[in-house]
Design a protein around this motif. Structure first.
Motif, PDB file in Angstrom:
ATOM      1  N   GLU A  17       0.821  -1.209   0.000  1.00  0.00           N
ATOM      2  CA  GLU A  17       0.000   0.000   0.000  1.00  0.00           C
ATOM      3  C   GLU A  17       0.859   1.266   0.000  1.00  0.00           C
ATOM      4  O   GLU A  17       0.480   2.283  -0.581  1.00  0.00           O
ATOM      5  CB  GLU A  17      -0.925   0.006   1.216  1.00  0.00           C
ATOM      6  N   ASP A  18       2.013   1.205   0.647  1.00  0.00           N
ATOM      7  CA  ASP A  18       2.864   2.395   0.791  1.00  0.00           C
ATOM      8  C   ASP A  18       3.724   2.685  -0.437  1.00  0.00           C
ATOM      9  O   ASP A  18       4.387   3.728  -0.494  1.00  0.00           O
ATOM     10  CB  ASP A  18       3.782   2.237   2.006  1.00  0.00           C
ATOM     11  N   TYR A  19       3.742   1.764  -1.403  1.00  0.00           N
ATOM     12  CA  TYR A  19       4.544   1.993  -2.611  1.00  0.00           C
ATOM     13  C   TYR A  19       4.087   3.265  -3.326  1.00  0.00           C
ATOM     14  O   TYR A  19       2.892   3.524  -3.466  1.00  0.00           O
ATOM     15  CB  TYR A  19       4.414   0.797  -3.563  1.00  0.00           C
ATOM     16  N   GLN A  20       5.057   4.038  -3.806  1.00  0.00           N
ATOM     17  CA  GLN A  20       4.780   5.240  -4.587  1.00  0.00           C
ATOM     18  C   GLN A  20       5.651   5.244  -5.834  1.00  0.00           C
ATOM     19  O   GLN A  20       6.887   5.264  -5.729  1.00  0.00           O
ATOM     20  CB  GLN A  20       5.044   6.506  -3.766  1.00  0.00           C
ATOM     21  N   ALA A  21       5.032   5.207  -6.990  1.00  0.00           N
ATOM     22  CA  ALA A  21       5.786   5.234  -8.243  1.00  0.00           C
ATOM     23  C   ALA A  21       6.612   6.504  -8.330  1.00  0.00           C
ATOM     24  O   ALA A  21       6.147   7.584  -7.984  1.00  0.00           O
ATOM     25  CB  ALA A  21       4.831   5.143  -9.430  1.00  0.00           C
ATOM     26  N   SER A  23       9.400   7.057  -6.641  1.00  0.00           N
ATOM     27  CA  SER A  23      10.284   7.237  -5.488  1.00  0.00           C
ATOM     28  C   SER A  23      10.461   5.963  -4.679  1.00  0.00           C
ATOM     29  O   SER A  23      11.025   6.000  -3.588  1.00  0.00           O
ATOM     30  CB  SER A  23       9.722   8.326  -4.562  1.00  0.00           C
ATOM     31  N   SER A  24      10.003   4.827  -5.200  1.00  0.00           N
ATOM     32  CA  SER A  24      10.076   3.581  -4.445  1.00  0.00           C
ATOM     33  C   SER A  24      10.551   2.430  -5.318  1.00  0.00           C
ATOM     34  O   SER A  24      10.427   2.463  -6.546  1.00  0.00           O
ATOM     35  CB  SER A  24       8.702   3.203  -3.868  1.00  0.00           C
ATOM     36  N   ARG A  37      12.981   3.153  -0.363  1.00  0.00           N
ATOM     37  CA  ARG A  37      12.630   4.515  -0.739  1.00  0.00           C
ATOM     38  C   ARG A  37      13.895   5.361  -0.875  1.00  0.00           C
ATOM     39  O   ARG A  37      14.880   5.171  -0.159  1.00  0.00           O
ATOM     40  CB  ARG A  37      11.724   5.158   0.308  1.00  0.00           C
ATOM     41  N   ASP A 159      -2.456   3.922 -13.806  1.00  0.00           N
ATOM     42  CA  ASP A 159      -2.420   3.838 -12.347  1.00  0.00           C
ATOM     43  C   ASP A 159      -1.442   2.725 -11.969  1.00  0.00           C
ATOM     44  O   ASP A 159      -1.821   1.558 -11.818  1.00  0.00           O
ATOM     45  CB  ASP A 159      -3.819   3.556 -11.792  1.00  0.00           C
ATOM     46  N   HIS A 161       0.248   2.111  -9.225  1.00  0.00           N
ATOM     47  CA  HIS A 161       0.056   1.503  -7.910  1.00  0.00           C
ATOM     48  C   HIS A 161      -1.027   0.428  -7.949  1.00  0.00           C
ATOM     49  O   HIS A 161      -0.844  -0.672  -7.419  1.00  0.00           O
ATOM     50  CB  HIS A 161      -0.299   2.589  -6.890  1.00  0.00           C
ATOM     51  N   ASP A 180      11.961   2.120 -10.535  1.00  0.00           N
ATOM     52  CA  ASP A 180      12.068   3.339 -11.332  1.00  0.00           C
ATOM     53  C   ASP A 180      13.207   3.208 -12.331  1.00  0.00           C
ATOM     54  O   ASP A 180      14.287   2.704 -12.015  1.00  0.00           O
ATOM     55  CB  ASP A 180      12.340   4.547 -10.423  1.00  0.00           C
ATOM     56  N   THR A 195       8.629   3.448 -15.255  1.00  0.00           N
ATOM     57  CA  THR A 195       8.561   2.404 -14.235  1.00  0.00           C
ATOM     58  C   THR A 195       8.533   1.052 -14.912  1.00  0.00           C
ATOM     59  O   THR A 195       7.737   0.821 -15.827  1.00  0.00           O
ATOM     60  CB  THR A 195       7.307   2.563 -13.358  1.00  0.00           C
TER      61      THR A 195
END
Length: 402
Positions: A17-21, A23-24, A37, A159, A161, A180, A195
């Motif tokens: 859930e915490d993944y952010q395209a 920056s992760s 991160r 999307d 994520h 990334d 990505t």
């Protein structure tokens, strides 16, 4: 120094859930889930030769004391002459394997319309297979792996994520990843970041302590929705002389690459069957005990990469032929993705069942191994089936690839 957090198995889904395209880095396996991160240090651009040595120096530089453990994450391209995308992150969280509530309803992908351009076209791909077969018949090659792509463009940004979550839920026994990539320098788009995302079924190599494990896959057949037909296909694959030969070529090459590093090596005499949501594969798990404790997972992975499962054999001749036949640059497709820490432990998987995403566009990849006895029509059907991993996660059916 990179900060580490080790979480309980129940926290694995939170890492997803915490993944952010952008920056992760996300990586999940049947044993663990990892979310990294930021960038503390990165491999200098253009570093391709002596990659393991460069990474070792980078990890030593990242350590603050003998007790510290540093880690590098990222991807290595198919062509060893191209620069890798590897970084030491600022923070890493590690948890157990992902688990999903079987009774929970899946979050369906948003309804999206895509413009689709196959590169090469199906007809061109089959002509490429014919060219590969001609090289096999002449004795130039023993095997060649040829691939094709789907260039897909939507009216709204992808999307990433949600796509990652869909892949993880649908491919529970494999390796789900997102990393990334540097932007396309030739692109004028303000969306320069890319990505690489996917759900690979194939472990290149894993190292834990002195133990190394490889799980090559070669020889495949599409699955059927009918249970009886599905089992017939599985048993036919296990008895197929053509597919068993293709698998043996890969196992011999992987074992030969591992032996110089290992005190002992266990190679099963015959393959077993494994499956994904869309494919049956012939599988062999190879285990060994390292001779030298300083040998890292990355060093072993680089010695194995690329295996005949994604390139062919002889390797150099197959790679040259691929460049002549395929009308696109594979970049990180059929490369490897994973992590390695300063103690040498790590996981590296083969970058297949994947796509590159940039804003509203996606490039999906799929390939098939060509040996004597292969047919262009069968290899086209195999690539169509392999596209389903990404297409299903996108909420699309397989008619897209016809």
């Amino acid at each position: 120094m990179t900060t580490f957090t080790v979480s309980t198995a129940e926290k694995a889904t939170q890492l997803l859930e915490d993944y952010q395209a952008g920056s992760s880095f996300f990586f999940s396996s049947p044993l663990r889930t990892l979310l990294a991160r930021g960038t503390l240090l990165s491999l200098p651009k253009g570093e391709s030769g002596k990659l393991a040595e460069h990474v070792d120096e980078l990890l030593k530089h990242a350590k603050q004391s003998e007790e510290d453990v540093s880690i590098i994450v990222g991807a290595v391209p198919f062509d060893h002459r191209r620069p890798a995308q590897l970084v030491v992150p600022t923070s890493v969280q590690i948890a157990g394997p992902l688990h999903f509530d079987a009774n929970a309803a899946e979050n369906p992908p948003a309804s999206t319309t895509y413009e689709i351009e196959p590169v090469p076209t199906p007809e061109q791909f089959m002509r490429g297979v014919e060219s590969g077969l001609a090289r096999l018949e002449s004795g130039e090659l023993c095997k060649i792996v040829l691939s094709r792509t789907l260039q897909m463009t939507s009216t709204t940004p992808v999307d990433i994520h949600q796509l990652l979550k869909n892949l993880a839920r649908k491919n529970k026994h494999g390796y789900t990843f997102a990393v990334d990539l540097p932007g396309d320098e030739e692109s004028d788009s303000r969306y320069s970041k890319r990505t690489l995302i996917g759900a690979s079924p194939e472990l290149l190599v894993s190292r834990t302590g002195m133990t190394v494990t490889a799980n090559p896959l070669a020889g495949s057949t599409p699955r059927s929705k009918d249970p009886i037909e599905d089992q017939k296909r599985a048993q036919a694959l296990l008895a197929s002389a053509k597919d068993l030969h293709e698998h043996a070529v890969v196992i011999d090459a992987v074992a030969a690459a591992l032996r110089p590093f290992c005190r002992t090596l266990e190679v099963p005499e015959s393959p077993s069957l494994v499956h994904t949501e869309t494919m049956w594969h012939l599988s062999t798990t190879i285990t060994g005990e390292l001779s030298d404790p300083s040998t890292s997972s990355l060093e072993v992975a680089l010695a194995m990469h690329p295996t005949p499962a994604v390139c062919g054999t002889p390797t150099d001749l197959a790679r040259t032929a691929i460049g002549e036949i395929e009308p696109f640059d594979r970049e990180f497709y059929t490369g490897m993705i994973g992590w390695c820490n300063s103690q040498g432990d790590g996981d590296w998987v083969v970058t297949i069942r994947c796509a590159e995403v940039e804003d509203r566009s996606m490039r999906l990849y799929a390939g098939a191994g060509v040996v004597l006895g292969s047919s262009p029509e069968a290899e086209l059907a195999e690539t169509s089936a392999k596209f389903r991993t990404m297409l299903h996660a996108m909420g699309l059916n397989n008619e897209t690839t016809s």
